[in-house]
Every structure is written in C-alpha cells, then in structure tokens.
Design a protein around this motif. Structure first.
Motif, PDB file in Angstrom:
ATOM      1  N   LYS A 357     112.354  52.211 129.511  1.00  0.00           N
ATOM      2  CA  LYS A 357     113.211  53.221 130.125  1.00  0.00           C
ATOM      3  C   LYS A 357     112.658  54.609 129.814  1.00  0.00           C
ATOM      4  CE  LYS A 357     117.624  52.568 130.020  1.00  0.00           C
ATOM      5  NZ  LYS A 357     119.049  52.487 129.568  1.00  0.00           N
ATOM      6  N   ILE A 358     112.406  55.408 130.881  1.00  0.00           N
ATOM      7  CA  ILE A 358     111.858  56.751 130.698  1.00  0.00           C
ATOM      8  C   ILE A 358     112.701  57.751 131.491  1.00  0.00           C
ATOM      9  CG2 ILE A 358     109.515  55.909 130.322  1.00  0.00           C
ATOM     10  CD1 ILE A 358     108.854  56.804 133.150  1.00  0.00           C
ATOM     11  N   ASN A 359     112.311  59.031 131.380  1.00  0.00           N
ATOM     12  CA  ASN A 359     113.100  60.099 131.994  1.00  0.00           C
ATOM     13  C   ASN A 359     112.865  60.227 133.491  1.00  0.00           C
ATOM     14  OD1 ASN A 359     113.492  63.139 132.791  1.00  0.00           O
ATOM     15  ND2 ASN A 359     114.759  62.795 130.978  1.00  0.00           N
ATOM     16  N   SER A 360     111.591  60.348 133.913  1.00  0.00           N
ATOM     17  CA  SER A 360     111.302  60.538 135.335  1.00  0.00           C
ATOM     18  C   SER A 360     109.865  60.127 135.633  1.00  0.00           C
ATOM     19  CB  SER A 360     111.517  62.001 135.761  1.00  0.00           C
ATOM     20  OG  SER A 360     110.581  62.850 135.101  1.00  0.00           O
ATOM     21  N   ILE A 361     109.589  59.927 136.936  1.00  0.00           N
ATOM     22  CA  ILE A 361     108.246  59.581 137.397  1.00  0.00           C
ATOM     23  C   ILE A 361     107.946  60.431 138.634  1.00  0.00           C
ATOM     24  CG2 ILE A 361     106.731  57.781 138.314  1.00  0.00           C
ATOM     25  CD1 ILE A 361     108.392  55.704 136.861  1.00  0.00           C
ATOM     26  N   THR A 362     106.737  61.007 138.674  1.00  0.00           N
ATOM     27  CA  THR A 362     106.280  61.777 139.835  1.00  0.00           C
ATOM     28  C   THR A 362     104.963  61.199 140.328  1.00  0.00           C
ATOM     29  OG1 THR A 362     107.336  63.808 139.047  1.00  0.00           O
ATOM     30  CG2 THR A 362     105.611  64.051 140.702  1.00  0.00           C
ATOM     31  N   VAL A 363     104.898  60.908 141.633  1.00  0.00           N
ATOM     32  CA  VAL A 363     103.667  60.434 142.274  1.00  0.00           C
ATOM     33  C   VAL A 363     103.231  61.513 143.252  1.00  0.00           C
ATOM     34  CG1 VAL A 363     102.583  58.600 143.610  1.00  0.00           C
ATOM     35  CG2 VAL A 363     104.445  58.059 142.029  1.00  0.00           C
ATOM     36  N   ASP A 364     102.104  62.155 142.976  1.00  0.00           N
ATOM     37  CA  ASP A 364     101.685  63.336 143.727  1.00  0.00           C
ATOM     38  C   ASP A 364     100.283  63.143 144.310  1.00  0.00           C
ATOM     39  OD1 ASP A 364     101.281  65.841 144.771  1.00  0.00           O
ATOM     40  OD2 ASP A 364     101.358  66.914 142.863  1.00  0.00           O
ATOM     41  N   ASN A 365     100.165  63.329 145.635  1.00  0.00           N
ATOM     42  CA  ASN A 365      98.855  63.327 146.302  1.00  0.00           C
ATOM     43  C   ASN A 365      98.096  62.021 146.075  1.00  0.00           C
ATOM     44  OD1 ASN A 365      96.938  64.439 147.939  1.00  0.00           O
ATOM     45  ND2 ASN A 365      96.107  65.837 146.430  1.00  0.00           N
ATOM     46  N   CYS A 366      98.770  60.908 146.243  1.00  0.00           N
ATOM     47  CA  CYS A 366      98.155  59.591 146.056  1.00  0.00           C
ATOM     48  C   CYS A 366      98.099  58.850 147.395  1.00  0.00           C
ATOM     49  CB  CYS A 366      98.941  58.761 145.041  1.00  0.00           C
ATOM     50  SG  CYS A 366      98.968  59.467 143.368  1.00  0.00           S
ATOM     51  N   LYS A 367      97.127  57.934 147.529  1.00  0.00           N
ATOM     52  CA  LYS A 367      96.958  57.137 148.734  1.00  0.00           C
ATOM     53  C   LYS A 367      96.877  55.655 148.361  1.00  0.00           C
ATOM     54  CE  LYS A 367      94.400  60.771 151.189  1.00  0.00           C
ATOM     55  NZ  LYS A 367      93.115  61.116 151.868  1.00  0.00           N
ATOM     56  N   LYS A 368      97.590  54.856 149.116  1.00  0.00           N
ATOM     57  CA  LYS A 368      97.607  53.407 148.883  1.00  0.00           C
ATOM     58  C   LYS A 368      97.865  53.098 147.415  1.00  0.00           C
ATOM     59  CE  LYS A 368      94.641  52.313 152.815  1.00  0.00           C
ATOM     60  NZ  LYS A 368      93.421  51.626 153.303  1.00  0.00           N
ATOM     61  N   MET A 369      98.940  53.692 146.930  1.00  0.00           N
ATOM     62  CA  MET A 369      99.307  53.572 145.519  1.00  0.00           C
ATOM     63  C   MET A 369     100.522  52.661 145.388  1.00  0.00           C
ATOM     64  SD  MET A 369      98.891  54.748 142.328  1.00  0.00           S
ATOM     65  CE  MET A 369      99.826  55.007 140.824  1.00  0.00           C
ATOM     66  N   GLY A 378     116.359  59.643 135.288  1.00  0.00           N
ATOM     67  CA  GLY A 378     116.398  60.861 136.071  1.00  0.00           C
ATOM     68  C   GLY A 378     116.091  60.625 137.537  1.00  0.00           C
ATOM     69  N   ILE A 379     114.853  60.907 137.927  1.00  0.00           N
ATOM     70  CA  ILE A 379     114.469  60.848 139.335  1.00  0.00           C
ATOM     71  C   ILE A 379     113.040  60.333 139.462  1.00  0.00           C
ATOM     72  CG2 ILE A 379     113.655  63.243 139.315  1.00  0.00           C
ATOM     73  CD1 ILE A 379     114.604  63.515 142.200  1.00  0.00           C
ATOM     74  N   VAL A 380     112.773  59.631 140.565  1.00  0.00           N
ATOM     75  CA  VAL A 380     111.417  59.232 140.940  1.00  0.00           C
ATOM     76  C   VAL A 380     111.048  60.042 142.183  1.00  0.00           C
ATOM     77  CG1 VAL A 380     109.944  57.372 141.777  1.00  0.00           C
ATOM     78  CG2 VAL A 380     111.604  56.925 139.975  1.00  0.00           C
ATOM     79  N   GLU A 381     109.956  60.796 142.092  1.00  0.00           N
ATOM     80  CA  GLU A 381     109.566  61.688 143.181  1.00  0.00           C
ATOM     81  C   GLU A 381     108.222  61.268 143.758  1.00  0.00           C
ATOM     82  OE1 GLU A 381     111.191  66.001 142.087  1.00  0.00           O
ATOM     83  OE2 GLU A 381     109.990  65.111 140.494  1.00  0.00           O
ATOM     84  N   VAL A 382     108.138  61.261 145.086  1.00  0.00           N
ATOM     85  CA  VAL A 382     106.902  60.972 145.803  1.00  0.00           C
ATOM     86  C   VAL A 382     106.585  62.199 146.657  1.00  0.00           C
ATOM     87  CG1 VAL A 382     105.720  59.409 147.376  1.00  0.00           C
ATOM     88  CG2 VAL A 382     107.485  58.524 145.836  1.00  0.00           C
ATOM     89  N   ILE A 383     105.442  62.838 146.403  1.00  0.00           N
ATOM     90  CA  ILE A 383     105.104  64.106 147.057  1.00  0.00           C
ATOM     91  C   ILE A 383     103.686  64.028 147.617  1.00  0.00           C
ATOM     92  CG2 ILE A 383     105.011  66.622 146.781  1.00  0.00           C
ATOM     93  CD1 ILE A 383     106.564  66.276 144.164  1.00  0.00           C
TER      94      ILE A 383
END
Length: 466
Positions: A357-369, A378-383
């Motif tokens: 269990k963690i606070n948040s995850i951000t996936v930024d500028n990734c392809k076929k991930m 918290g929140i999981v963000e895909v940008i």
C-alpha cells in the motif's frame, strides 16, 4: 514579507516608466521620443504591478523552485513590456525583423519550460508545471487575429496542475491557494487587457519609424545600411556537370533531336529469335544477369545518434523513480511504505508491478506500459501516455487520465467505487469484473452535449449512432 516584495515589484515598474520617459531616442514626435508612455504601455504596467507582483510576492513566500521560476516570469514580462514600448512608437517591421524583436520573450519562455523539465523531482513540481504549461501565452503578440482566445487556451492548459495544487494544499497551507489565484488572475487580466488594446493583434504605431531588428525605432543619426553586394556571376553553361558535355556534344544532341522521325533509322532491328521473352533458351545460354555494380555512395553528414538516457529504478527519498525503461517486462517494487509515491517516466514496452500500500502513482509520457498495483490511498495519474494498461488488485479512490490516447483500466471487485476523471484523452476503456471472473469492457465517453437550461450549462455524455 509578501507585501514588501509586492512593493518592490511596483517600485521596479515605476523606475522602468521613469527611464522610458527620460529616454531621448529618435522618433520625430513618437511616444518614446516625447517622453510619454502610451496608454497601452501604462495599462500593461498596471498588470505587472498588480497580478504579476502579487504572484511574485507569494512565490517568494513559498520559496524554493517556485521563487526561482517566478524570477524568470518577471523577466519574461519585462521583455514583453520592452516590445510593447517599441510597438507604441514604431511601425510594424518585416517578418524577419519581427522575429528578432520577439526573440527575447521566446528565449525566456524556453528557459521557464526547461526549468520544469530539469526539476521533475521537485516537491513543487505541480507549481512548476502550471507555469510551464501556460507561459506560451506570452506569445500572444505574434497571434493574429485572435490573441485573446490564444491566451485562454494556454490558461486552460495549466488548469490540470493548478487544480492539483489546490487539492494538495487547500487544507494545509493557504498561501499555496492564494498563489494559484494570483497566478490564474495574471492570464485573466491579460485577456481583458488584450481585448481592450490589442483585440486583433499587437497594435503598432501608424506614424513612427519602422521598428528595427535591434529592438527599437532607428534614431535620427543612425547610419544608412550598407549597399547590397554585387550579384553572383552568371552560370557558365559550358561547364555544367555531366562529364565532357560542351558546345560540340550539345550541338550534336540538338541535331539528333531535330531529325524528327528519322532519328530511329539508325537503330538495329531485333528479330523474334533474338528476344528472350519469345525464346526462353536464350536465358539459359546467357545465364543470370550480372549484378549491378554498386555506385559510390555519396558522402553525407553522419547522423547524430539519438541520445539515450540510462534506465532508472531507485528510491529517492519518498519517491520511487522508474525512468527510461525500454522493453523491461519484469519490473517490481515490493519494499513499499504508505508515505511513498511511484513516478514512472518515459517507459516503453515495459510492465511494472507495485506491491503493498502506497500513497500515489504517476505514469508520465509512457508508451505501451503495463501497471499492476495492490492498494493506493491517494490517486493514480496517467499523463501524456499512449496505449497503457492499468490493473487494480486492491483499492484505489481515484484514477486520473489526462492527455492520453489509449488507456485500459482493469478494476477489482474492491475498487468498483473508484472515480475515474479524464480530460483531453481518447480510446479509454474500463473493464469491470463479472461473477464468473471474466471482464466486461465499457468505453469511457469522449463526446458530450452541452445545453443551457435557463440558469446554467448542463453537460451530458452522448453516444454516436451506428
């Protein structure tokens, strides 16, 4: 401290206006030459001494990277003010000269955006992103005939990050909330300023001299530009490329062409028994055609190799950094704590599993991930991603998808209450588990209808028929 910084900013503007009024540059009755600042420059000064000064003061109060960023922004507005002073007393120059006049503002915009990219691990990254995404609005001076809507578009681009700042600090530190309001008001006030003074584009003087590329109108005693150099010598057709071609061979060529239909009389007739497509035996006798001799390769400049950064998978303070991974299918983060966050950046054709269990995850500028995780509080963000797949094994309250093309979200039975927020994204699908363990795929709406109900706008998702 914030009030003092605002006072200093207003004093700087006043000094700039006094310097402009005391300047004695040539202009033959222009605003600069007569020591009078034009009305729209004065209005711009009010913008600088108002919202910009308040933003700078609050940035100084927050300190750190935000303060450094604000110093760059102050420089950007100062450069733009100088351009407005030039435009107020000069006629519009040629496109090439205008590009040179815009160069100082463009340079600062690039520096502001580069600062954000160099400080992605900053705890104030959302603040930096809000500024970086919207600072191109200062390019309104080159936008015609609709500079105001252009500024509005850039302001909207920052909204995603300003909302994140508000969400993170509205219960912690009011100064960050005030910072957002002050920064957003800069672009709101700039739109009103443009609507009043530069509705269809930057207003240039009708009577002054033509602005020069050096940044202002030329003075009375300015020397005349040097005359252009002599024209290049005429091309010598007799020495054109093509081997030994000269007057004799060229005349022979034209003489052959002038023969008309008689030009084919010199050709040798080929009988049917000499044609390979009518006599296959000739192919066997002659054997395969000789391979063509490779021509000498024309020397070309060596292409510079693409810069590749080393892959990263490490814990930096409270942040797990997963960067520049290519084709890594077995990435696992297992030793996690509740206060930690995961930031995946520029990972292609890779899969990442986050256990615990963690606070948040951000996936930024990734392809076929591919991302698989247990629990996020918290929140999981895909940008800024393309073709990513997210699978929730435990619980997550919110998943945010922004500027992404292709995103599949696999929910677990414990995460069906998850909120999915999307903006400027396409090809999004949510897969919900059935009782038999299979998944039902449901597309996220991308088309909407908005109507006025008499008191407010009402927006609903629409389905494309057929």
């Amino acid at each position: 401290m914030a009030e003092l910084a605002g006072l200093v900013q207003r004093l700087e503007v006043a000094v700039g206006r006094l310097e402009a009024m005391s300047s004695s540059g040539g202009g033959g009755g222009s605003a600069a030459g007569s020591g009078v600042v034009s009305a729209y420059v004065e209005a711009y000064d009010s913008l600088i001494s108002g919202p910009v000064a308040q933003y700078a003061a609050l940035s100084q109060k927050i300190g750190g990277d935000v303060q450094k960023h604000a110093e760059m922004m102050k420089q950007a507005f100062t450069c733009q003010r100088q351009l407005l002073v030039t435009a107020s007393c000069s006629q519009k120059p040629s496109d090439s000269a205008l590009t040179s006049l815009l160069a100082p503002v463009s340079k600062v915009i690039e520096e502001v955006q580069a600062f954000r990219e160099k400080n992605r691990s900053s705890p104030l990254f959302n603040h930096l992103s809000a500024v970086s995404e919207s600072v191109p609005a200062l390019g309104w001076v080159a936008m015609a005939p609709k500079p105001g809507p252009f500024v509005k578009d850039m302001q909207d681009a920052a909204m995603f990050y300003t909302n994140r700042v508000l969400k993170d600090y509205k219960e912690k530190d009011k100064s960050h909330v005030d910072w957002v309001n002050a920064y957003v008001s800069i672009w709101t006030e700039l739109q009103a300023y443009i609507k009043q003074h530069h509705t269809t584009g930057l207003s240039w003087s009708k009577t002054g001299p033509v602005a020069s590329a050096s940044g202002g109108a030329p003075g009375r005693g300015a020397p005349a530009p040097p005359p252009p150099g002599p024209p290049p010598p005429p091309m010598d057709l007799d020495k054109s490329s093509g081997g030994d071609s000269g007057p004799v061979s060229r005349n022979a060529l034209f003489a052959s062409i002038n023969k008309g239909a008689d030009i084919t009389k010199g050709l040798k007739h080929v009988s049917d028994d000499q044609k390979t497509h009518k006599n296959p035996a000739l192919k066997v006798q002659k054997g395969p055609l000789p391979s063509a001799k490779p021509s000498a390769a024309r020397p070309t400049a060596a292409a510079s190799p693409a810069r590749t950064l080393p892959p990263v998978l490490e814990l930096d303070g409270k942040k797990w950094k997963v960067e520049n991974q290519e084709g890594a299918q077995g990435l696992v983060i297992s030793d996690t704590e509740l206060k930690q966050v995961v930031y995946a950046f520029k990972c292609n054709n890779s899969t990442l599993q986050v256990k615990g269990k963690i606070n948040s995850i951000t996936v930024d500028n990734c392809k076929k991930m591919g991302l698989v995780f247990d629990d996020v509080v918290g929140i999981v963000e895909v940008i800024n991603c393309r073709d990513v797949k997210i699978q929730v094994m435990g619980k997550v309250p919110t998943i945010s998808i922004n500027k992404t093309d292709g995103c599949h979200v696999y929910l677990s039975k414990d995460s069906l209450a998850c909120e999915i927020v999307s903006a400027k994204s396409s090809e999004m699908n949510v897969l919900v588990p059935n009782k038999d363990g299979e998944y039902t795929e449901i597309p996220v709406p991308e088309q909407f209808k908005t109507v006025w109900d008499g008191s407010k706008l009402v927006t609903t998702a629409t389905e494309i028929a057929g």
